[in-house]
Scaffold this motif. Structure first.
Motif, PDB file in Angstrom:
ATOM      1  N   TYR A 107      75.753 106.354  71.903  1.00 31.51           N
ATOM      2  CA  TYR A 107      76.847 105.489  71.479  1.00 31.51           C
ATOM      3  C   TYR A 107      77.686 106.184  70.418  1.00 31.51           C
ATOM      4  O   TYR A 107      77.197 107.037  69.678  1.00 31.51           O
ATOM      5  CB  TYR A 107      76.302 104.163  70.927  1.00 31.51           C
ATOM      6  N   VAL A 108      78.955 105.790  70.368  1.00 34.53           N
ATOM      7  CA  VAL A 108      79.852 106.262  69.330  1.00 34.53           C
ATOM      8  C   VAL A 108      80.157 105.086  68.409  1.00 34.53           C
ATOM      9  O   VAL A 108      80.600 104.025  68.857  1.00 34.53           O
ATOM     10  CB  VAL A 108      81.155 106.833  69.908  1.00 34.53           C
ATOM     11  N   LEU A 109      79.898 105.287  67.126  1.00 41.87           N
ATOM     12  CA  LEU A 109      80.169 104.264  66.118  1.00 41.87           C
ATOM     13  C   LEU A 109      81.348 104.705  65.266  1.00 41.87           C
ATOM     14  O   LEU A 109      81.430 105.882  64.877  1.00 41.87           O
ATOM     15  CB  LEU A 109      78.953 104.045  65.222  1.00 41.87           C
ATOM     16  N   THR A 110      82.243 103.776  64.971  1.00 46.43           N
ATOM     17  CA  THR A 110      83.362 104.094  64.096  1.00 46.43           C
ATOM     18  C   THR A 110      83.943 102.822  63.494  1.00 46.43           C
ATOM     19  O   THR A 110      83.915 101.760  64.118  1.00 46.43           O
ATOM     20  CB  THR A 110      84.470 104.859  64.860  1.00 46.43           C
ATOM     21  N   PHE A 111      84.447 102.933  62.284  1.00 46.76           N
ATOM     22  CA  PHE A 111      85.151 101.823  61.662  1.00 46.76           C
ATOM     23  C   PHE A 111      86.583 101.782  62.176  1.00 46.76           C
ATOM     24  O   PHE A 111      87.216 102.830  62.373  1.00 46.76           O
ATOM     25  CB  PHE A 111      85.171 101.959  60.137  1.00 46.76           C
ATOM     26  N   MET A 112      87.103 100.562  62.375  1.00 45.69           N
ATOM     27  CA  MET A 112      88.488 100.364  62.810  1.00 45.69           C
ATOM     28  C   MET A 112      89.110  99.271  61.952  1.00 45.69           C
ATOM     29  O   MET A 112      88.474  98.257  61.663  1.00 45.69           O
ATOM     30  CB  MET A 112      88.549  99.982  64.291  1.00 45.69           C
ATOM     31  N   HIS A 113      90.355  99.487  61.528  1.00 42.83           N
ATOM     32  CA  HIS A 113      91.056  98.549  60.654  1.00 42.83           C
ATOM     33  C   HIS A 113      92.365  98.108  61.283  1.00 42.83           C
ATOM     34  O   HIS A 113      93.134  98.947  61.784  1.00 42.83           O
ATOM     35  CB  HIS A 113      91.342  99.199  59.297  1.00 42.83           C
ATOM     36  N   ASP A 114      92.610  96.794  61.287  1.00 44.75           N
ATOM     37  CA  ASP A 114      93.861  96.239  61.796  1.00 44.75           C
ATOM     38  C   ASP A 114      94.813  96.065  60.616  1.00 44.75           C
ATOM     39  O   ASP A 114      94.580  95.236  59.736  1.00 44.75           O
ATOM     40  CB  ASP A 114      93.597  94.891  62.471  1.00 44.75           C
TER      41      ASP A 114
ATOM     42  N   ARG B 107      97.720  94.787  60.516  1.00 45.59           N
ATOM     43  CA  ARG B 107      98.490  93.540  60.509  1.00 45.59           C
ATOM     44  C   ARG B 107      97.683  92.401  59.874  1.00 45.59           C
ATOM     45  O   ARG B 107      98.238  91.553  59.175  1.00 45.59           O
ATOM     46  CB  ARG B 107      98.893  93.156  61.931  1.00 45.59           C
ATOM     47  N   THR B 108      96.397  92.370  60.130  1.00 46.51           N
ATOM     48  CA  THR B 108      95.554  91.273  59.629  1.00 46.51           C
ATOM     49  C   THR B 108      94.689  91.677  58.452  1.00 46.51           C
ATOM     50  O   THR B 108      94.074  90.824  57.817  1.00 46.51           O
ATOM     51  CB  THR B 108      94.633  90.778  60.753  1.00 46.51           C
ATOM     52  N   SER B 109      94.617  92.967  58.181  1.00 47.99           N
ATOM     53  CA  SER B 109      93.749  93.535  57.154  1.00 47.99           C
ATOM     54  C   SER B 109      92.274  93.270  57.437  1.00 47.99           C
ATOM     55  O   SER B 109      91.449  93.245  56.520  1.00 47.99           O
ATOM     56  CB  SER B 109      94.121  93.013  55.754  1.00 47.99           C
ATOM     57  N   GLU B 110      91.909  93.113  58.701  1.00 53.56           N
ATOM     58  CA  GLU B 110      90.516  92.948  59.091  1.00 53.56           C
ATOM     59  C   GLU B 110      89.944  94.274  59.554  1.00 53.56           C
ATOM     60  O   GLU B 110      90.634  95.090  60.170  1.00 53.56           O
ATOM     61  CB  GLU B 110      90.397  91.916  60.215  1.00 53.56           C
ATOM     62  N   SER B 111      88.678  94.480  59.262  1.00 53.92           N
ATOM     63  CA  SER B 111      87.995  95.707  59.663  1.00 53.92           C
ATOM     64  C   SER B 111      86.793  95.376  60.534  1.00 53.92           C
ATOM     65  O   SER B 111      86.170  94.316  60.373  1.00 53.92           O
ATOM     66  CB  SER B 111      87.548  96.502  58.440  1.00 53.92           C
ATOM     67  N   GLU B 112      86.462  96.283  61.432  1.00 49.58           N
ATOM     68  CA  GLU B 112      85.318  96.109  62.339  1.00 49.58           C
ATOM     69  C   GLU B 112      84.573  97.420  62.495  1.00 49.58           C
ATOM     70  O   GLU B 112      85.146  98.510  62.301  1.00 49.58           O
ATOM     71  CB  GLU B 112      85.800  95.650  63.726  1.00 49.58           C
ATOM     72  N   LEU B 113      83.314  97.310  62.835  1.00 49.51           N
ATOM     73  CA  LEU B 113      82.552  98.461  63.298  1.00 49.51           C
ATOM     74  C   LEU B 113      82.513  98.382  64.817  1.00 49.51           C
ATOM     75  O   LEU B 113      82.019  97.395  65.386  1.00 49.51           O
ATOM     76  CB  LEU B 113      81.135  98.458  62.741  1.00 49.51           C
ATOM     77  N   LEU B 114      83.055  99.388  65.483  1.00 52.85           N
ATOM     78  CA  LEU B 114      83.061  99.435  66.943  1.00 52.85           C
ATOM     79  C   LEU B 114      81.874 100.243  67.439  1.00 52.85           C
ATOM     80  O   LEU B 114      81.537 101.293  66.869  1.00 52.85           O
ATOM     81  CB  LEU B 114      84.363 100.056  67.459  1.00 52.85           C
ATOM     82  N   ILE B 115      81.249  99.764  68.523  1.00 51.80           N
ATOM     83  CA  ILE B 115      80.141 100.470  69.153  1.00 51.80           C
ATOM     84  C   ILE B 115      80.526 100.715  70.600  1.00 51.80           C
ATOM     85  O   ILE B 115      80.676  99.776  71.401  1.00 51.80           O
ATOM     86  CB  ILE B 115      78.836  99.649  69.057  1.00 51.80           C
ATOM     87  N   VAL B 116      80.741 101.973  70.939  1.00 49.68           N
ATOM     88  CA  VAL B 116      81.277 102.377  72.237  1.00 49.68           C
ATOM     89  C   VAL B 116      80.228 103.189  72.993  1.00 49.68           C
ATOM     90  O   VAL B 116      79.560 104.059  72.413  1.00 49.68           O
ATOM     91  CB  VAL B 116      82.563 103.215  72.051  1.00 49.68           C
ATOM     92  N   ASN B 117      80.061 102.899  74.286  1.00 53.31           N
ATOM     93  CA  ASN B 117      79.148 103.676  75.117  1.00 53.31           C
ATOM     94  C   ASN B 117      79.721 105.076  75.284  1.00 53.31           C
ATOM     95  O   ASN B 117      80.840 105.247  75.778  1.00 53.31           O
ATOM     96  CB  ASN B 117      78.975 103.006  76.481  1.00 53.31           C
ATOM     97  N   ALA B 118      78.986 106.061  74.849  1.00 50.07           N
ATOM     98  CA  ALA B 118      79.491 107.439  74.866  1.00 50.07           C
ATOM     99  C   ALA B 118      79.600 108.005  76.266  1.00 50.07           C
ATOM    100  O   ALA B 118      80.332 108.972  76.491  1.00 50.07           O
ATOM    101  CB  ALA B 118      78.582 108.333  74.019  1.00 50.07           C
ATOM    102  N   GLY B 119      78.880 107.427  77.239  1.00 46.07           N
ATOM    103  CA  GLY B 119      78.937 107.920  78.611  1.00 46.07           C
ATOM    104  C   GLY B 119      80.214 107.517  79.309  1.00 46.07           C
ATOM    105  O   GLY B 119      80.942 108.368  79.836  1.00 46.07           O
ATOM    106  N   ASP B 120      80.513 106.198  79.323  1.00 39.96           N
ATOM    107  CA  ASP B 120      81.696 105.728  80.043  1.00 39.96           C
ATOM    108  C   ASP B 120      82.851 105.342  79.123  1.00 39.96           C
ATOM    109  O   ASP B 120      83.905 104.902  79.582  1.00 39.96           O
ATOM    110  CB  ASP B 120      81.341 104.554  80.959  1.00 39.96           C
TER     111      ASP B 120
END
Length: 605
Positions: free
Chosen positions: A552-559, A561-574
């Motif tokens: 998996y690929v983990l990364t922080f993402m910030h919007d 416009r809303t000033s909200e932040s998330e930790l995204l968890i992405v399948n590294a294969g697909d």
């Protein structure tokens, strides 16, 4: 450098997939409503977590109304030691007089005479460097059971930690993004639930400035320019002479790298020794101590040491900008025993932010970014792009006892701020280095009209002929900076690299999975007005026979416009989004991170 000078919830939704360019380039772009299985968990923290700071800067200490209901930070470890710097209320009468006189010199002469003669360049202007989501945030105690959109992968069990620059106090002069105090943002994942916390790394520098109530340590990039830079150095030395500051216990910010080694999470910047930070069972962070490997490390260490996945050894460099030897190489055994230094002779001090390892060698870049402190006397920057210097890479056996075994190979017009991997190809007598070649080399440090280009490149160093070749890996230009390969294969031939798409520079609009042999690119884009940072690859299985992109690929993402932040968890294969953890507060853009499995945390020192 300074140490050397002084020394998301929804049950149904829609998705959007866009195919861009040729078939070799696949792009996945997330929308606000991405298809997820229903899975929502709410934060059970005992306090409200509004996004207080939006795009404005908030400097420590925060207003009382934002902190009066927050739990206190964890008790300081007994290993951290007592305060070594006298707080202002303990200064004697002579120190008080000296402090007042030196403050007057700073306010009247340095700030209002020397620094008013020239406008701040963009690379040193706080209004540019720490604006919006580059700006600092306050500490956050653990917030548990965060809202999770999607399903958390069952194999993720541990803590994702990411370092970054977060100035404790509002700058009084020039400030570069790299100058900020170190803050670690941590997301602990356990049994499908997530906990978030962020804490300053309690460096000696931060503790002293907090006690004094103003920035007093010179900022290596933002302030040390021209005559005002010389004046601020002299001012710092004078404060040290009167005992108002104490640089003898370190001047670093510990804001760049993180590595878990010898049962310790180490926070690093190349201007000091590492700091040991402990992850508590509750998911909080506490600084244990400034860690010199039990007295073995007597110099600073670069922020990108390399952990060999096969031997468990940690390899490192340190550089000095004042005195020879300007460069030293050393390594640590898995139990933390340091090797003797190998002094590497250089004609001038060179900035070496990163290096690489192979199975049997270390690869040392000696490039065109050098330090010339005397340039400050002439009104310039001490970080210089030396156009006359020939860039080269040195290949040194890991067990070398001295620099006589170093093989230097010229690589013209090459500056790599980061190197992603390297390996040996014995049949061709070559060492292959994968890095992002940046032009112009000094664009990060000095104002430049030319747009930055960061070209993912394959550099081949032929040990038999002493010649080099270099080629771009992608067929079209894409700025790729910050990322990694599967760390279980570091130093061995790898097929994939996961790298941040640094566009529009210096923001990160997504990340790319690059097939290093074919140049095929799969992009994961955050979407309009959303930016993030370095992608961190976490293998699903640590076994050597597992598929290289199984993880998996983990990364922080910030919007923005809303000033909200998330930790995204992405399948590294697909390259599909599996889960997003909604965070209780804004996470600024930062630097490098790592993932520490829970089984490793159980044995923390």
């Amino acid at each position: 450098m300074l140490s050397a000078v002084c020394n998301v919830a929804s049950s149904s939704s829609s998705s959007s997939v866009a195919v861009l360019g040729p078939s070799s380039s696949r792009c996945i772009k997330i929308t606000r409503k991405q298809s997820f299985a229903a899975s929502s968990v709410r934060c059970s923290a005992s306090f409200e977590s509004p996004l207080c700071f939006a795009t404005t800067s908030a400097f420590y200490p925060p207003p009382a109304h934002l902190t009066e209901d927050l739990p206190s930070r964890p008790e300081r470890s007994k290993h951290h030691g007592d305060d070594r710097i006298a707080r202002p209320r303990r200064w004697n009468i002579f120190q008080r007089l000296a402090a007042a006189a030196l403050d007057a010199v700073e306010d009247v002469f340095i700030s209002n005479v020397l620094e008013r003669r020239r406008p701040l360049p963009k690379t040193a202007d706080p209004a540019v460097q720490i604006a919006g989501n580059f700006g600092p945030v306050d500490e956050r105690p653990p917030c548990r059971n965060l809202l999770v959109d999607g399903r958390m992968p069952a194999s993720l069990d541990g803590v994702y930690v990411r370092n970054g620059a977060n100035p404790l106090l509002e700058p009084v002069a020039g400030h570069h993004f790299f100058d900020g105090d170190g803050m670690i943002h941590a997301v602990q994942i356990r049994d499908g639930a997530a906990t978030y916390a962020c804490r300053f790394t309690e460096t000696e520098r931060l503790r002293q400035e907090r006690a004094i109530g103003k920035p007093v340590f010179p900022k290596a990039i933002g302030e040390l320019h021209g005559h005002s830079g010389v004046a601020r150095l002299l001012l710092f030395m004078a404060r040290g002479l009167f005992g108002l500051v104490d640089p003898s216990h370190g001047t670093g910010v510990a804001n760049a790298g993180l590595v878990y080694f010898n049962d310790r999470l180490l926070a690093m910047s190349e201007d000091d020794v590492p700091y040991h930070v402990r992850v508590t069972p509750s998911g909080d962070l506490e600084t244990v101590e400034r860690y010199d490997f039990n007295g073995q490390l007597c110099s600073s260490m670069i922020a990108h040491p390399k952990l060999d996945p096969s031997t468990g050894e940690l390899f490192a460099l340190c550089y000095d900008v004042v005195r020879k030897p300007y460069l030293k190489y050393f390594y640590f055994s898995p139990d933390g025993k340091k090797s003797p230094d190998v002094e590497i002779p250089l004609e001038q001090p060179t900035m070496m932010h990163d290096f690489a390892i192979t199975e049997n060698h270390v690869v040392v870049p000696d490039q065109q970014m050098v330090f010339k402190l005397q340039e400050m006397i002439h009104g310039g920057s001490p970080v210089i792009y030396d156009r006359e210097k020939m860039p080269r890479f040195g290949i040194l056996p890991k067990r070398a006892r001295d620099a006589s075994e170093m093989k230097w190979i010229d690589v013209p017009d090459c500056f790599c701020f980061h190197l992603w991997n390297a390996w040996e190809e014995p049949t061709t007598h070559e060492v292959v280095v994968i890095g992002s070649c940046m032009t112009p080399p000094d664009s990060v440090f000095n104002d430049c009209e030319e747009s930055l280009r960061s070209v993912l490149s394959e550099i081949r160093l032929n040990l038999a002929t002493g010649k080099s070749t270099r080629r771009p890996i992608l067929s079209s230009q894409l700025n790729l900076e910050a990322g990694m390969v599967n760390r279980n294969k570091l130093g061995r031939k790898t097929r994939y690299a996961y790298l941040a798409i640094a566009e529009p520079w210096p923001k990160v609009s997504g990340f790319a999975k690059v097939d290093l042999s074919t140049g095929e690119v799969s992009k994961f884009l955050f979407g309009e007005s959303r930016y993030g940072g370095e992608p961190c690859f976490v293998p699903r299985d640590s076994g050597a026979l597992s598929r290289e992109d199984d993880g998996y690929v983990l990364t922080f993402m910030h919007d923005e416009r809303t000033s909200e932040s998330e930790l995204l968890i992405v399948n590294a294969g697909d390259m599909r989004l599996e889960a997003a953890v909604r965070l209780p507060s804004r996470v600024p853009y930062g630097f490098h991170g790592t993932f520490v499995p829970s089984k490793d945390l159980e044995s923390q020192a």
